[in-house]
Design a protein around this motif. Structure first.
Motif, PDB file in Angstrom:
ATOM      1  N   LEU A 320       0.750  -1.271  -0.037  1.00 18.83           N
ATOM      2  CA  LEU A 320      -0.044  -0.085   0.172  1.00 18.83           C
ATOM      3  C   LEU A 320       1.005   1.347   0.144  1.00 18.83           C
ATOM      4  O   LEU A 320       2.020   1.429   0.913  1.00 18.83           O
ATOM      5  CB  LEU A 320      -0.776  -0.072   1.413  1.00 18.83           C
ATOM      6  N   GLU A 321       0.677   2.223  -0.875  1.00 23.33           N
ATOM      7  CA  GLU A 321       1.284   3.406  -0.729  1.00 23.33           C
ATOM      8  C   GLU A 321       0.280   4.377  -1.243  1.00 23.33           C
ATOM      9  O   GLU A 321      -0.301   4.751  -2.419  1.00 23.33           O
ATOM     10  CB  GLU A 321       2.394   3.532  -1.796  1.00 23.33           C
ATOM     11  N   VAL A 322       0.095   5.481  -0.485  1.00 21.24           N
ATOM     12  CA  VAL A 322      -1.112   6.268  -0.572  1.00 21.24           C
ATOM     13  C   VAL A 322      -0.780   7.609   0.004  1.00 21.24           C
ATOM     14  O   VAL A 322      -0.224   7.775   1.327  1.00 21.24           O
ATOM     15  CB  VAL A 322      -2.531   5.566  -0.181  1.00 21.24           C
ATOM     16  N   PRO A 397      -6.931   8.614   3.998  1.00 18.95           N
ATOM     17  CA  PRO A 397      -6.252   8.708   2.645  1.00 18.95           C
ATOM     18  C   PRO A 397      -6.849   9.742   1.694  1.00 18.95           C
ATOM     19  O   PRO A 397      -8.050   9.862   1.653  1.00 18.95           O
ATOM     20  CB  PRO A 397      -6.847   7.216   2.297  1.00 18.95           C
ATOM     21  N   THR A 399      -7.791   9.184  -1.460  1.00 21.36           N
ATOM     22  CA  THR A 399      -8.031   8.509  -2.625  1.00 21.36           C
ATOM     23  C   THR A 399      -9.447   8.109  -2.736  1.00 21.36           C
ATOM     24  O   THR A 399      -9.946   8.227  -1.422  1.00 21.36           O
ATOM     25  CB  THR A 399      -7.034   7.227  -2.930  1.00 21.36           C
ATOM     26  N   SER A 401     -10.399   5.357  -3.815  1.00 15.84           N
ATOM     27  CA  SER A 401     -10.305   3.759  -3.465  1.00 15.84           C
ATOM     28  C   SER A 401     -10.621   3.325  -2.086  1.00 15.84           C
ATOM     29  O   SER A 401     -10.195   4.219  -0.989  1.00 15.84           O
ATOM     30  CB  SER A 401      -8.809   3.070  -3.995  1.00 15.84           C
ATOM     31  N   ILE A 403      -9.650   1.312   0.837  1.00 10.55           N
ATOM     32  CA  ILE A 403      -8.318   0.813   1.321  1.00 10.55           C
ATOM     33  C   ILE A 403      -8.360   0.564   2.778  1.00 10.55           C
ATOM     34  O   ILE A 403      -7.505  -0.196   3.324  1.00 10.55           O
ATOM     35  CB  ILE A 403      -7.016   1.433   0.987  1.00 10.55           C
ATOM     36  N   THR A 407      -6.349  -2.813   4.447  1.00 14.05           N
ATOM     37  CA  THR A 407      -5.497  -2.450   5.491  1.00 14.05           C
ATOM     38  C   THR A 407      -5.480  -3.072   6.777  1.00 14.05           C
ATOM     39  O   THR A 407      -4.520  -3.773   7.199  1.00 14.05           O
ATOM     40  CB  THR A 407      -5.096  -0.824   5.613  1.00 14.05           C
TER      41      THR A 407
END
Length: 426
Positions: A320-322, A397, A399, A401, A403, A407
């Motif tokens: 994960l990279e956000v 986040p 984003t 999406s 997540i 996570t």
């Protein structure tokens, strides 16, 4: 419910880091009565009722550890109704103290950092039971259930119960999850809510059983499936918004395997990648529009997502990279919004960097068996929280999406794999 938020420079906010002095207080009956009055209409709307089993064994002034499953905010209102004549301390997350420390302390609350080893909490609970002669209300799952099933309990719970050396009472709720599931953006449904109260372990039982035996008993008591309960009892949830934001839980399409393309709205959920639709029926089943329903049960879909995450971790594909907005909790005066950063999660654990280079935080997989993650946290947004006893980092986040659920699943599966020495921490 909202929380006090202040803009702050990270370097200044982090200087406040460190546990504030705290001593558990005797619960104010007057304040407790006020809370009960405020919550009375909420419980009346649900037609709340409860049954008790073996509670005559507990002395009127004898302290007990009250363990309760965690489904929605109404859980606390239920506890105040059931134990209206008994003083009890309440183990709660430290962010609940922000802006209202004195009030929370008088209500009997004891703060703790979720999923962070907390020796001081043990001392505080022993003090409440032995010195204040108060019962202790605790939600051992620590976080609300995402899919309506039980979440893992801490492995140290049995050992702690033996150390506390008081009877154990179990409170199980029915309907609380369906009235206000976490994913549904605080939209309440018209569902009857009830609870069952059980005298689970006497003081003699606590002395007799080993920590492992106590954990086994608790695991059985905390085995539940709210969607299955709904289906077996023909509880209808007919609100037109019942599937709103269900994509927070069911984030991966079982048809095309795309992640982050699901959209829960109205009474159904759709994959925006392949176009497949599923209805969430009034009885709590999933039904595909094309007749080929991969999962008719929400928890089955969620378990499949867990298996996919585990497979990705083992194969080395998980990462994960956000970009995130970052808030920190360093005292009870406010949550401090300190800037932006990047949150990375892989087999080495969490790595949070940001605030123009001032922030660098690493957290290994064995730091916690689960993750403090939440939806629409204090109406600010979906959040992933990591940290230690001195400071908590709330990562929002940036984003579209979904997540948060993934996570949490990844954190839990990574912890198990590393502990079983099936995965190197790196």
């Amino acid at each position: 419910m909202k929380i006090k938020v202040k803009e702050a420079d990270y370097s200044q906010a982090i200087q406040k880091a460190g546990r504030e002095k705290f001593v558990p207080a005797r619960q104010s009956f007057l304040l407790k009565k006020l809370v009960s009055l405020i919550s009375a209409s909420d419980l009346k709307d649900t037609g709340f009722s409860f049954t008790a089993q073996g509670m005559e064994k507990l002395g009127k002034k004898e302290p007990a550890l009250i363990l309760m499953n965690h489904s929605s905010f109404i859980d606390l209102e239920i506890a105040f109704r059931i134990f209206s004549k008994r003083r009890f301390s309440i183990v709660c997350t430290s962010d609940g103290f922000v802006g209202k420390k004195f009030l929370m302390q008088k209500l009997g609350c004891i703060p703790t950092q979720k999923f962070v080893p907390d020796v001081q909490l043990v001392r505080h609970m022993i003090y409440a039971a032995k010195k204040l002669n108060q019962s202790i209300l605790m939600y051992p799952e620590a976080s609300y259930t995402f899919d309506g099933t039980a979440t893992d309990l801490p492995e140290t719970l049995g050992k702690f119960i033996k150390l506390l050396d008081i009877p154990v009472v179990m409170v199980s709720t029915q309907g609380a999850f369906h009235r206000d599931p976490l994913y549904n953006n605080l939209q309440k449904r018209k569902v009857k809510v009830s609870a069952s109260v059980k005298y689970l372990l006497s003081r003699e039982d606590v002395k007799k059983f080993s920590p492992q035996e106590i954990n086994s008993i608790l695991k059985k008591e905390f085995s539940f499936d709210n969607f299955k309960w709904q289906q077996e009892n023909n509880v209808l949830v007919n609100e037109p918004f019942r599937a709103d934001c269900l994509n927070r839980v069911l984030y991966k399409c079982p048809a095309c395997k795309t992640e982050g393309s699901m959209n829960g709205r109205g009474t159904g959920i759709k994959c925006c990648s392949c176009g497949k639709n599923w209805e969430l029926t009034e009885q709590g089943f999933l039904k595909a529009a094309d007749g080929n329903t991969e999962f008719v049960h929400v928890p089955d879909w969620y378990r499949w997502e867990r298996s996919c995450v585990k497979e990705d971790i083992v194969s080395g594909k998980y990462r994960l990279e956000v970009p995130v907005d970052i808030c920190v909790l360093t005292d009870s005066k406010s949550i401090y919004r300190v800037g932006e950063g990047i949150l990375v999660h892989d087999k080495t654990g969490f790595h949070l960097s940001g605030c123009n280079g001032a922030l660098e935080y690493h957290q290994k997989p064995l730091a916690s068996y689960s993750l403090y993650s939440d939806y629409f946290w204090y109406e600010l947004g979906d959040v992933i929280c990591i940290g230690n006893m001195k400071v908590l980092y709330y990562c929002f986040p940036k984003t579209e999406s979904d997540i948060v659920a993934k996570t949490r699943l990844a954190t839990e599966e990574m912890y198990k794999l590393v502990k079983e020495k099936k995965l190197c921490q790196g």
